[in-house]
Scaffold this motif. Structure first.
Motif, PDB file in Angstrom:
ATOM      1  N   UNK A   1       0.836  -1.206   0.000  1.00 13.40           N
ATOM      2  CA  UNK A   1       0.000   0.000   0.000  1.00 13.40           C
ATOM      3  C   UNK A   1       0.868   1.251   0.000  1.00 13.40           C
ATOM      4  N   UNK A   2       1.945   1.254   0.776  1.00 17.38           N
ATOM      5  CA  UNK A   2       2.866   2.390   0.802  1.00 17.38           C
ATOM      6  C   UNK A   2       3.546   2.604  -0.540  1.00 17.38           C
ATOM      7  N   UNK A   3       3.976   1.498  -1.152  1.00 17.26           N
ATOM      8  CA  UNK A   3       4.616   1.560  -2.467  1.00 17.26           C
ATOM      9  C   UNK A   3       3.662   2.169  -3.493  1.00 17.26           C
ATOM     10  N   UNK A   4       2.452   1.629  -3.573  1.00 23.09           N
ATOM     11  CA  UNK A   4       1.511   2.106  -4.583  1.00 23.09           C
ATOM     12  C   UNK A   4       1.059   3.538  -4.308  1.00 23.09           C
TER      13      UNK A   4
ATOM     14  N   UNK B   1       3.558  10.073  -7.491  1.00 24.53           N
ATOM     15  CA  UNK B   1       4.775  10.588  -8.111  1.00 24.53           C
ATOM     16  C   UNK B   1       5.903  10.880  -7.141  1.00 24.53           C
ATOM     17  N   UNK B   2       5.851  10.288  -5.950  1.00 22.24           N
ATOM     18  CA  UNK B   2       6.868  10.536  -4.926  1.00 22.24           C
ATOM     19  C   UNK B   2       7.948   9.456  -4.991  1.00 22.24           C
ATOM     20  N   UNK B   3       8.947   9.662  -5.859  1.00 19.72           N
ATOM     21  CA  UNK B   3       9.993   8.661  -6.082  1.00 19.72           C
ATOM     22  C   UNK B   3      10.811   8.390  -4.826  1.00 19.72           C
ATOM     23  N   UNK B   4      11.091   9.428  -4.041  1.00 15.60           N
ATOM     24  CA  UNK B   4      11.898   9.242  -2.828  1.00 15.60           C
ATOM     25  C   UNK B   4      11.174   8.337  -1.838  1.00 15.60           C
ATOM     26  N   UNK B   5       9.888   8.571  -1.655  1.00 10.66           N
ATOM     27  CA  UNK B   5       9.106   7.740  -0.731  1.00 10.66           C
ATOM     28  C   UNK B   5       8.960   6.332  -1.287  1.00 10.66           C
ATOM     29  N   UNK B   6       8.773   6.205  -2.605  1.00  7.88           N
ATOM     30  CA  UNK B   6       8.667   4.877  -3.224  1.00  7.88           C
ATOM     31  C   UNK B   6       9.949   4.090  -3.000  1.00  7.88           C
ATOM     32  N   UNK B   7      11.106   4.755  -3.168  1.00  9.11           N
ATOM     33  CA  UNK B   7      12.401   4.079  -3.017  1.00  9.11           C
ATOM     34  C   UNK B   7      12.599   3.523  -1.618  1.00  9.11           C
ATOM     35  N   UNK B   8      11.980   4.127  -0.612  1.00 12.80           N
ATOM     36  CA  UNK B   8      12.093   3.628   0.766  1.00 12.80           C
ATOM     37  C   UNK B   8      11.509   2.228   0.927  1.00 12.80           C
ATOM     38  N   UNK B   9      10.682   1.798  -0.021  1.00  5.10           N
ATOM     39  CA  UNK B   9      10.044   0.481   0.047  1.00  5.10           C
ATOM     40  C   UNK B   9      10.850  -0.607  -0.655  1.00  5.10           C
ATOM     41  N   UNK B  10      11.973  -0.234  -1.276  1.00  7.30           N
ATOM     42  CA  UNK B  10      12.773  -1.189  -2.035  1.00  7.30           C
ATOM     43  C   UNK B  10      13.918  -1.739  -1.192  1.00  7.30           C
ATOM     44  N   UNK B  11      14.081  -3.055  -1.225  1.00  7.49           N
ATOM     45  CA  UNK B  11      15.197  -3.701  -0.535  1.00  7.49           C
ATOM     46  C   UNK B  11      16.493  -3.391  -1.273  1.00  7.49           C
ATOM     47  N   UNK B  12      17.588  -3.434  -0.559  1.00  5.16           N
ATOM     48  CA  UNK B  12      18.899  -3.179  -1.165  1.00  5.16           C
ATOM     49  C   UNK B  12      19.226  -4.173  -2.274  1.00  5.16           C
TER      50      UNK B  12
ATOM     51  N   UNK C   1      19.676   1.364  -9.590  1.00  5.48           N
ATOM     52  CA  UNK C   1      19.383   0.948 -10.959  1.00  5.48           C
ATOM     53  C   UNK C   1      17.893   1.077 -11.260  1.00  5.48           C
ATOM     54  N   UNK C   2      17.057   0.746 -10.272  1.00  2.00           N
ATOM     55  CA  UNK C   2      15.609   0.879 -10.436  1.00  2.00           C
ATOM     56  C   UNK C   2      15.255   2.345 -10.669  1.00  2.00           C
ATOM     57  N   UNK C   3      15.775   3.233  -9.834  1.00  2.00           N
ATOM     58  CA  UNK C   3      15.476   4.659  -9.975  1.00  2.00           C
ATOM     59  C   UNK C   3      16.005   5.204 -11.297  1.00  2.00           C
TER      60      UNK C   3
END
Length: 140
Positions: A10-13, A19-30, A58-60
């Motif tokens: 839910x946080x990711x979506x 359009x908040x890329x910084x917040x989206x990136x917080x949900x990605x594992x290293x 790489x994702x970003x």
């Protein structure tokens, strides 16, 4: 406390569709494995952001390539299904290819695998024909 799969998805979506890329990136594992279709030479390789990527940087970078080429008009989560460490989000997107001015409208699925409150695997599914049509500058 670790976020549940549902909270992580839910946080990711929420971040993605706002359009908040910084917040989206917080949900990605290293060690995320990001699978955005498989490039097929002569067919979908005109979508330079697709492919398999590893790690948040790489994702970003791949998302930046997408956003450099496409103006996202509307992206909304239509449905979210969660079971165990797997989540599937169904999204609807209306966007425009900047170079051609042509719009496209797609539904796509993001399949997430979550471990310890982070997305460790992301895979996308859609029919790219509308995106390719817009890249080629053909009206709908």
């Amino acid at each position: 406390m670790t976020r549940s799969t549902r909270e992580t998805a839910a946080g990711w979506f929420s971040a993605l569709t706002s359009g908040d890329a910084a917040r989206a990136a917080e949900h990605l594992a290293d060690d995320i494995e990001w699978i955005n279709y498989a490039p097929v030479p002569g067919y979908n390789d005109r979508m330079p952001w697709i492919g398999t990527y590893h790690g948040p940087a790489a994702v970003l970078d791949s998302l930046k390539v997408f956003l450099d080429m496409v103006e996202v008009g509307k992206e909304e989560l239509v449905d979210l299904v969660v079971e165990g460490d797997e989540a599937i989000g169904i999204l609807h997107e209306k966007s425009v290819v900047k170079e051609t001015g042509q719009s496209f409208e797609i539904d796509f699925i993001q399949h997430l695998t979550v471990r310890d409150g982070k997305i460790v695997r992301w895979k996308s599914y859609t029919d790219p024909s509308q995106i390719l049509r817009a890249i080629d500058g053909r009206a709908a």
